[in-house]
Design a protein around this motif. Structure first.
Motif, PDB file in Angstrom:
ATOM      1  N   VAL A  29       0.839  -1.178  -0.051  1.00  0.00           N
ATOM      2  CA  VAL A  29      -0.249   0.102   0.202  1.00  0.00           C
ATOM      3  C   VAL A  29       0.634   1.073  -0.211  1.00  0.00           C
ATOM      4  O   VAL A  29       1.762   1.709   0.216  1.00  0.00           O
ATOM      5  N   PHE A  30       0.982   2.118  -0.609  1.00  0.00           N
ATOM      6  CA  PHE A  30       1.352   3.599  -0.751  1.00  0.00           C
ATOM      7  C   PHE A  30       0.037   4.697  -0.609  1.00  0.00           C
ATOM      8  O   PHE A  30      -0.605   4.865  -1.348  1.00  0.00           O
ATOM      9  N   ASP A  31       0.593   5.384   0.353  1.00  0.00           N
ATOM     10  CA  ASP A  31      -0.518   6.350   0.453  1.00  0.00           C
ATOM     11  C   ASP A  31      -0.083   7.506   0.884  1.00  0.00           C
ATOM     12  O   ASP A  31       1.342   8.239   1.158  1.00  0.00           O
ATOM     13  N   ASN A  32      -0.595   8.425   0.513  1.00  0.00           N
ATOM     14  CA  ASN A  32       0.354  10.526   0.782  1.00  0.00           C
ATOM     15  C   ASN A  32      -0.786  11.509   0.681  1.00  0.00           C
ATOM     16  O   ASN A  32      -2.091  11.043  -0.326  1.00  0.00           O
ATOM     17  N   THR A  33      -0.598  11.335   2.319  1.00  0.00           N
ATOM     18  CA  THR A  33      -2.027  12.137   1.753  1.00  0.00           C
ATOM     19  C   THR A  33      -0.920  13.439   3.211  1.00  0.00           C
ATOM     20  O   THR A  33      -0.531  13.788   4.217  1.00  0.00           O
ATOM     21  N   PRO A  34      -1.366  14.640   2.012  1.00  0.00           N
ATOM     22  CA  PRO A  34      -0.396  16.112   2.666  1.00  0.00           C
ATOM     23  C   PRO A  34      -0.957  16.788   3.431  1.00  0.00           C
ATOM     24  O   PRO A  34      -1.188  18.153   3.959  1.00  0.00           O
ATOM     25  N   ARG A  35      -1.104  16.252   5.247  1.00  0.00           N
ATOM     26  CA  ARG A  35      -1.214  16.517   6.150  1.00  0.00           C
ATOM     27  C   ARG A  35      -2.351  17.979   6.274  1.00  0.00           C
ATOM     28  O   ARG A  35      -2.906  18.824   6.297  1.00  0.00           O
ATOM     29  N   THR A  36      -4.388  17.124   5.244  1.00  0.00           N
ATOM     30  CA  THR A  36      -5.564  18.017   4.852  1.00  0.00           C
ATOM     31  C   THR A  36      -5.853  18.361   6.286  1.00  0.00           C
ATOM     32  O   THR A  36      -6.662  19.020   6.826  1.00  0.00           O
ATOM     33  N   ASP A  37      -5.450  17.330   7.489  1.00  0.00           N
ATOM     34  CA  ASP A  37      -6.760  17.410   8.445  1.00  0.00           C
ATOM     35  C   ASP A  37      -5.806  17.753   9.577  1.00  0.00           C
ATOM     36  O   ASP A  37      -5.258  18.176  10.394  1.00  0.00           O
ATOM     37  N   GLY A  38      -7.103  18.439  10.792  1.00  0.00           N
ATOM     38  CA  GLY A  38      -6.716  19.242  11.765  1.00  0.00           C
ATOM     39  C   GLY A  38      -7.464  20.584  12.600  1.00  0.00           C
ATOM     40  O   GLY A  38      -7.781  21.046  11.844  1.00  0.00           O
ATOM     41  N   ASP A  39      -6.095  21.478  13.394  1.00  0.00           N
ATOM     42  CA  ASP A  39      -6.414  21.826  13.310  1.00  0.00           C
ATOM     43  C   ASP A  39      -6.564  23.203  13.237  1.00  0.00           C
ATOM     44  O   ASP A  39      -5.387  22.766  12.289  1.00  0.00           O
ATOM     45  N   GLN A  94       0.807  20.513  -3.152  1.00  0.00           N
ATOM     46  CA  GLN A  94       1.806  20.311  -3.079  1.00  0.00           C
ATOM     47  C   GLN A  94       2.915  19.799  -2.875  1.00  0.00           C
ATOM     48  O   GLN A  94       3.694  18.705  -4.018  1.00  0.00           O
ATOM     49  N   GLU A  95       3.733  20.523  -2.700  1.00  0.00           N
ATOM     50  CA  GLU A  95       5.060  20.045  -2.322  1.00  0.00           C
ATOM     51  C   GLU A  95       4.909  19.488  -0.819  1.00  0.00           C
ATOM     52  O   GLU A  95       5.985  18.905  -0.975  1.00  0.00           O
ATOM     53  N   LEU A  96       4.499  19.388   0.217  1.00  0.00           N
ATOM     54  CA  LEU A  96       4.942  18.719   1.071  1.00  0.00           C
ATOM     55  C   LEU A  96       4.333  16.938   1.368  1.00  0.00           C
ATOM     56  O   LEU A  96       3.555  16.543   0.777  1.00  0.00           O
ATOM     57  N   VAL A  97       4.784  16.425   1.256  1.00  0.00           N
ATOM     58  CA  VAL A  97       5.687  15.230   1.387  1.00  0.00           C
ATOM     59  C   VAL A  97       5.069  14.156   2.256  1.00  0.00           C
ATOM     60  O   VAL A  97       5.833  14.418   3.597  1.00  0.00           O
ATOM     61  N   ASN A  98       4.035  13.780   2.873  1.00  0.00           N
ATOM     62  CA  ASN A  98       3.705  12.904   3.870  1.00  0.00           C
ATOM     63  C   ASN A  98       3.342  11.568   3.598  1.00  0.00           C
ATOM     64  O   ASN A  98       1.745  11.344   3.283  1.00  0.00           O
ATOM     65  N   GLU A  99       4.123  10.421   3.451  1.00  0.00           N
ATOM     66  CA  GLU A  99       3.411   9.410   2.125  1.00  0.00           C
ATOM     67  C   GLU A  99       4.018   8.367   3.475  1.00  0.00           C
ATOM     68  O   GLU A  99       4.795   7.813   4.055  1.00  0.00           O
ATOM     69  N   THR A 100       3.342   6.947   3.391  1.00  0.00           N
ATOM     70  CA  THR A 100       2.952   5.727   3.665  1.00  0.00           C
ATOM     71  C   THR A 100       3.402   5.007   2.987  1.00  0.00           C
ATOM     72  O   THR A 100       2.766   4.246   2.082  1.00  0.00           O
ATOM     73  N   LYS A 101       4.261   3.363   3.056  1.00  0.00           N
ATOM     74  CA  LYS A 101       4.212   2.796   2.356  1.00  0.00           C
ATOM     75  C   LYS A 101       4.767   1.636   3.533  1.00  0.00           C
ATOM     76  O   LYS A 101       5.172   0.806   4.538  1.00  0.00           O
ATOM     77  N   ASN A 102       3.330   0.051   3.401  1.00  0.00           N
ATOM     78  CA  ASN A 102       3.137  -0.521   3.431  1.00  0.00           C
ATOM     79  C   ASN A 102       3.638  -2.201   3.007  1.00  0.00           C
ATOM     80  O   ASN A 102       2.837  -1.923   1.677  1.00  0.00           O
TER      81      ASN A 102
END
Length: 1010
Positions: free
Chosen positions: A353-363, A412-420
C-alpha cells in the motif's frame, strides 16, 4: 450386492454416504424415521445401524446437502449419494472457531455475504457495510483515501482502552484493523454482537468481533473472473462551509471599522474593487479525481484440492491535491485432502500500500483544509505572472495579525507518505482419528513493514504565521510488526437419536513484537536532497527507538447441544493469560451460556400458513477488553535525567510512573434476549434483540496526592451501563419477473456512567465531560440565550462583570447566582449536547427485472450533534480570519439585531472573545442525517460461448446525496482530533475540524466470468 431383510425382523443395515463427486462424507446423520434410533458416518462415510423392520425409512441429513428419506425395502446394504443444497449452504453461519446452521445459532450474530456487497466502488470493506447491520454504527469520519471508517458495535465505549472490535480473518485475530484488506477477497462477514457469541475471544471481545472469511473454490467448479471499474470523484457544493467571498469580506471589514467609529483602511474603503477577484482557498485545494480497480479471481475445486487466488490493483487519487492511495494485493487460499482422514491448508496474502496525504486534517495551524477556510479571500492564490504566491500578508493596519503561506503550494510540495508491506499467512493440519473427532493445529503469522516519510521543504508549510522560506524538516519512521498465533483445537461431534452434540476444546498462544525507529532532521541546504546526511541538524527530541511486546496464552472450550434441532443450548469458557495485566492479576476467565427454542418446529405451529419460522434466544456472558496498551502495569523509568554536582553534569534515572501489580482487563457482563420470526414462507423475516451490559474495571490514569511525588496512577475504576434495542426486517415485496427485496434496520443504543474513581465524579475531554449519572462524553460548556438586545435587556439580565455589553452574547446563569462565570467554584457550564444518536438506521432496496437489476443503499442517524470547532476562528468577530457568510447577519445595533446568532463586533476581544473562547451551545449543531450511500444499475448480458460464461455491466453512484440540517461542513459523520490523526477518542467524539471531504463517486464497471 444387496441382501434382503425379512419383514418385521430387526437386523443390521450397513452402507456408505457419498457426495456428488463420489467421496465419502463424514458426520452424516442417519435416523430411523419416527424413532430415536440413529447413528452417524465415519471419516470414510461408512455407517452401520439396526433397523426394526424391512419397511423402515431412513432420514439422511448433513449440513450443506439435501436431506433424503430412503425406504429400507428389505435391503441390508445401502449406498446413498447426497446432492448439494445451495440454500442450506447459504444458511451456514460462520461463528467463532466454527460454523452453525443459521437456524441453530443462539447468539446475536449477523452475516453479510459477498453477493450483497458487489458493485460498491470503495477502498474499504467498512464502507460496504454501512446501513446493513443492526446495532453496528459505521461512520466515515473523513474522506481520506483508505482511511476514516469507524466501526462501533452496540455503542461500546471505554475511558482509556480502545473501542474498536476485534477483527478475525480466516480464524486469525489481527493486531490492526481491516482498512487495507481488498474487499474483493472477502466471501462473507459475520458480526458477533453479544457476549455468548464473542466469549471464545475472551479478554479481547468486549467491543464485539468481526469474522471475515475469504474466498475459496466452490465444490465441483473451476472458474476465472475479472472485475473492474473506473470512475471519477467530485466534492459537491452542497454542505461545503459557506465562507465570505472577497467582496463580502471587504464589506465586513468596512462595517467593522465604521461600527467602532474608526477610520476604514484604504484596502476596504471600496469593497466593489474585489469584484471578480475572489480567492476561494478551500475550493482551490479540491479537484475531480479518478478512481480505478482491477481484480482477477481464479478458483478450482477438485476431489482433493481446493484453491482460490485473488489478485487486485486499486488506485484512488484523492479529491484534495496531491493525495493518492494505491494498493496491490494478492491472496491464495489452498486446501488439500491427503486422505479421507488428513487435510492440510495454506493461505498467503501479501499486500503493498502506498498512501500520500499532505496533512489535510487538523486544527488551525495544523490542517491545510482548516487553514484554507481561515485565509482572507482578498489574498491572491496566484501572482501577476500566474505563479503560485509564496506568502500573503496584508498591512497590520487592516487588522491582519497573521501571515499565510500558499496552501495550494503546501498541498503540492509537502510530502506525507506511507509505504506498507503487509503479509498475512495461515497454515493448518487437520486429522480425524476416529468418527466425529477432528484435531486441528494452525500457525498464523502477520507481518507489517511500514515506512513513513514526511518532508516540509523551505518553500511551503502547513502552519500559520511561519515566514517563507522556512526551515526544511524531514521525519522518517520505520515500523516493523510481527504477530504469530498457534492454535490447537479438538472438535468432537456426536449424535444419538435426536440428540446432537459438539464439543470444542483447545489452547492458543499469540505473541506480538513491534520495533519502531524515528529520525527527525532539519535545516537542509537543498530541498531537492532531503536525505539524512543532507540535514545540518538531527533533532534529538524527535529521534527515538521504541520496542513493544505482548503475549497471550489461552485455553478455550465450548459445548453445543440441540435436541430435535429445536431445543438449543451452548456454553463456552475461555481463560486468558496476558502480559498486559499485572503480575497479581494475570489470568482472567470469561464464561458464557445461551439457549434457543425453535418454536416453529413445535406441533402447534408446524402447519401454520402464516408463521414459517420462529425462534427465541437468550444469552449471558462475561467478556473483557485488554486493549490497555503495553507496560501500563509497570513502573516506568526515564534514563535521560541530568543532575549537576558542583561543576559536573551527571546522567541519572527517574521513576515516572508507579507500578500496579493488580492492573487487569476491563470486564463486560452482557445479557441478550432475541427473537427471530419468518412469515408467509419467509417472505417477511424479522429479528429483534434487546441487550443490557455493564462494563467495570475501566482503565484510567487516576489522579493521586501530590505528596506521592506522582500526578497519576494507572488503575481499574468505574462502571458504565449500556443497553439497547435492535430491529431488522427483510421483505420479499414482489416475486416473479419483477423481484423486489427490502432490508431495513434500526437500532437504539444508550449508555450511562454509573461510577468513576473514588472522589472523582467527572472526567473532561477536549470539549466534553464524562460525568457520573450522565451518558458518556457529552458536550460541555455555556448555554447561549442569544444576545443582549438593548440596554434594558442588559440591565435586567445576569452578565459577565466588565465584559457584557449591548449586542454581546447572552449566556445562561445556570447556578442562579446572578453572575455569569466560566469555570471555578461558581461555574455556569453544563451539558450542551451529545455526539450519540438517539437511533441509527439503514435500508437496502434491491430490484431485478429480466436481466436488469437496481439497488439503493442508505444509512443515517437521528438525534446526534457535532461540535463545530472551526467557528472559534471562522466566526471570530475581530475579523482576523475569513468569516462564515452568516456573520453578515450579526448584531449591529438595537434597530439592526441581525438573525440572533452572532453578536456585535464592537468592543474588541474583551467583548468578542467571550463568544469564541467560552465554549457554548452555538458550537453545537444538529448532525442528524440520511445519506444515499450507493445507487447501482446493472445488466446481466448472460453470454455463454467459448469465451465467457457470463458478463455483467453496471453503473454506480456512491454518496449520491445527504439529507441533513448540519451546517458546519459537508460530512455529518465527521469526528476528528486536533492533530488530524484519529476520530478524537472516546472522551472527545463528534468534533468537526473541517476534515477531508467525502466525495461523490461515479463509476462504470464490468464483471466477466470465464
Amino acid at each position: 450386492m444387496s441382501l434382503s431383510i425379512a419383514a418385521g425382523a430387526q437386523t443390521n443395515l450397513k452402507g456408505r454416504i457419498l457426495d456428488d463427486k463420489g467421496a465419502g462424507l463424514s458426520g452424516v446423520s442417519i435416523l430411523v424415521k419416527g424413532t430415536g434410533n440413529g447413528t452417524g458416518t465415519d471419516a470414510n462415510g461408512n455407517f452401520s445401524i439396526n433397523v426394526p423392520s424391512s419397511k423402515a425409512t431412513l432420514v439422511i441429513s448433513s449440513i450443506g446437502f439435501v436431506t433424503q428419506e430412503i425406504p429400507v425395502d428389505g435391503r441390508s446394504n445401502l449406498d446413498v449419494t447426497l446432492a448439494p443444497d445451495v440454500r442450506s449452504l447459504e444458511n451456514v453461519v460462520v461463528i467463532g472457531y466454527g460454523s452453525q446452521l443459521r437456524k441453530e445459532v443462539t447468539g446475536a450474530v449477523q452475516t453479510i455475504n459477498a453477493k450483497e456487497l458487489k458493485d460498491l466502488p470503495v477502498s474499504q470493506i467498512g464502507q460496504k457495510l454501512q446501513g446493513r447491520l443492526a446495532g453496528v454504527q459505521i461512520n466515515q469520519t473523513t474522506g481520506k483515501p483508505g482511511q476514516g471508517i469507524n466501526i462501533r458495535i452496540r455503542g461500546q465505549l471505554s475511558v482509556s482502552a480502545g473501542s474498536d472490535p476485534l477483527y478475525v480473518v480466516d480464524g486469525f485475530p489481527l493486531t490492526g484493523n481491516i482498512g487495507a484488506i481488498n474487499p474483493d477477497e472477502i466471501e462473507s462477514i459475520s458480526i458477533l454482537k453479544d457476549a455468548a457469541s464473542t466469549s471464545l475471544y475472551g479478554s479481547r471481545a468486549a467491543n464485539g468481533v468481526v469474522l471475515i472469511t475469504t474466498k475459496k473454490g466452490r465444490k465441483g467448479q473451476t472458474s476465472m473472473g475479472l472485475s473492474t471499474y473506473v470512475g471519477t470523484q467530485h466534492v459537491p457544493m452542497r454542505g461545503r462551509v459557506k465562507m465570505m467571498d472577497a467582496v463580502e469580506f471587504a464589506q465586513f471589514k468596512k462595517e467593522y471599522y465604521e461600527d467602532a467609529g474608526q477610520p476604514v483602511p484604504i484596502e476596504f474603503q471600496n469593497p466593489s474593487q474585489y469584484e471578480g477577484k475572489n480567492n476561494d482557498w478551500y475550493g482551490a485545494l479540491l479537484r475531480d479525481a479518478p478512481i480505478q480497480s482491477y481484480n482477477l479471481t481464479l478458483t478450482s475445486n477438485t476431489e482433493k484440492l481446493n484453491t482460490a487466488l485473488v489478485a487486485g490493483v486499486f488506485d484512488q487519487q484523492g479529491v484534495v491535491l496531491n493525495t493518492r492511495y494505491k494498493r496491490y494485493s494478492l491472496r491464495m487460499n489452498s486446501d488439500y485432502a491427503i486422505s479421507d482422514r488428513v487435510k492440510i491448508g495454506f493461505n498467503l496474502a501479501p499486500q503493498y500500500v502506498f498512501d500520500n496525504t499532505p496533512r489535510t486534517d487538523g486544527d488551525r495551524g495544523t490542517g491545510i483544509l482548516f487553514n484554507a477556510l481561515h485565509t482572507w479571500p482578498v489574498m491572491p492564490i496566484y501572482d501577476a505572472n500566474g505563479q503560485l504566491t509564496k506568502f500573503n500578508q496584508f498591512p497590520g493596519s487592516t487588522g491582519n495579525i497573521f501571515a499565510y503561506p500558499n496552501w495550494v503550494r503546501a498541498a503540492q510540495e509537502l510530502v506525507n507518505e506511507t509505504k506498507n508491506v503487509n503479509i498475512i499467512s495461515n497454515a493448518y493440519l487437520q486429522y480425524q482419528p476416529i468418527k466425529g473427532l477432528t484435531l486441528k493445529s494452525t500457525i498464523n503469522v502477520e507481518y507489517l513493514n511500514s515506512r513513513f516519510f514526511f518532508f516540509n521543504p523551505s518553500t511551503a508549510t502547513n502552519a500559520i504565521n511561519v515566514p517563507i522560506p522556512t526551515t526544511a524538516v524531514s521525519i522518517r519512521q520505520n515500523t516493523e510488526n510481527i504477530s504469530w498465533l498457534n492454535e490447537n483445537l479438538a472438535t468432537y461431534t456426536h449424535s444419538f437419536g435426536e440428540h446432537n452434540f459438539e464439543l470444542l476444546g483447545g489452547f492458543t498462544q499469540q505473541k506480538f513484537t513491534q520495533n519502531a525507529t524515528r529520525i527527525q532532521a532539519d535545516t537542509y541546504t537543498d530541498d531537492r536532497l532531503p536525505t539524512i546526511q543532507g540535514a545540518l541538524n538531527i533533532a534529538r527530541g524527535g529521534t527515538n527507538n521504541q520496542v513493544n511486546e505482548w503475549g497471550l496464552n489461552s485455553f478455550l472450550s465450548r459445548l453445543t447441544y440441540n435436541f430435535k434441532g429445536k431445543y438449543l443450548f451452548t456454553a463456552s469458557v475461555r481463560t486468558d493469560g496476558s502480559s498486559r495485566f499485572g503480575v497479581n492479576n494475570r489470568w482472567g476467565t470469561f464464561p458464557s451460556a445461551s439457549a434457543g427454542w425453535v418454536i416453529s418446529d413445535e406441533n402447534f405451529l408446524r402447519n401454520s400458513k402464516r408463521i414459517s419460522f420462529a425462534k427465541l434466544r437468550a444469552s449471558y456472558g462475561v467478556i473483557g477488553n485488554n486493549n490497555i496498551g503495553n507496560y501500563t502495569q509497570y513502573a516506568l523509568v526515564n534514563n535521560t535525567v541530568n543532575a549537576v554536582f558542583g561543576n559536573t553534569v551527571a546522567t541519572g534515572a527517574q521513576v515516572t510512573q508507579l507500578a500496579n501489580p493488580n492492573l487487569g482487563w476491563e470486564t463486560t457482563k452482557q445479557i441478550d434476549l432475541g427473537f427471530d420470526l419468518g412469515l408467509f414462507n419467509d417472505r417477511i423475516q424479522f429479528t429483534y434483540d434487546f441487550y443490557t451490559k455493564n462494563t467495570t474495571n475501566l482503565l484510567y490514569s487516576v489522579q493521586i496526592a501530590q505528596e506521592a511525588g506522582f500526578g497519576n496512577f494507572n488503575d481499574n475504576i468505574g462502571e458504565i451501563k449500556f443497553w439497547g434495542h435492535e430491529f431488522a426486517v427483510t421483505t420479499r415485496n414482489t416475486e416473479g419477473k419483477l423481484r423486489w427485496t427490502t432490508n431495513a434496520n434500526i437500532s437504539f443504543n444508550r449508555n450511562r456512567v454509573l461510577a468513576l474513581a473514588e472522589g472523582i465524579d467527572r472526567v473532561y475531554g477536549s470539549f466534553h465531560i464524562t460525568k457520573v449519572g450522565q451518558p458518556f462524553g457529552q458536550f460541555y460548556g455555556m448555554v447561549s440565550e442569544g444576545m443582549y438586545l438593548n440596554q434594558a435587556d442588559l440591565d435586567k439580565s445576569p452578565k459577565i462583570p466588565g465584559r457584557s455589553t449591548v449586542g454581546s452574547i447572552k449566556l445562561k446563569d445556570v447556578n442562579g447566582d446572578g453572575v455569569i462565570t466560566y469555570g471555578g467554584d461558581f461555574d455556569d457550564r453544563t451539558i450542551i449536547g451529545s455526539p450519540f444518536p438517539k437511533f441509527t438506521y439503514g435500508i437496502v432496496n434491491s430490484l431485478t427485472y429480466g436481466n436488469f437489476d437496481f439497488s439503493v443503499v442508505g444509512s443515517g442517524s437521528y438525534g446526534n450533534q457535532l461540535f463545530v470547532r472551526h467557528i472559534y476562528s471562522t466566526a471570530n468577530l475581530d475579523g482576523v480570519f475569513n468569516l462564515l457568510q452568516e456573520v453578515k447577519y450579526r448584531f449591529r445595533s438595537p434597530s439592526n439585531p441581525g438573525k440572533g446568532f452572532f453578536g456585535t463586533t464592537v468592543g474588541g476581544g474583551n467583548v468578542t472573545g467571550i463568544e469564541r473562547d467560552w465554549i457554548n451551545s452555538r458550537f453545537v449543531a444538529d448532525a442528524s442525517y440520511f445519506t444515499i450511500k450507493n445507487v447501482t444499475l446493472g445488466y446481466n448480458i448472460g453470454v455463454k460461448n467459448k469465451v465467457f460464461k457470463s458478463a455483467r455491466v453496471y453503473a454506480s453512484i456512491q454518496q449520491l446525496y445527504t439529507f441533513t440540517n448540519y451546517w458546519g461542513g459537508p460530512n455529518p459523520e465527521v469526528s476528528s482530533q486536533g492533530d488530524g490523526n484519529g476520530d478524537g477518542g472516546n472522551l472527545s467524539q463528534g468534533v468537526d475540524f473541517s476534515s477531508y471531504p467525502v466525495p461523490r463517486t461515479y463509476t462504470l464497471g464490468v464483471n466477466l466470468n470465464f
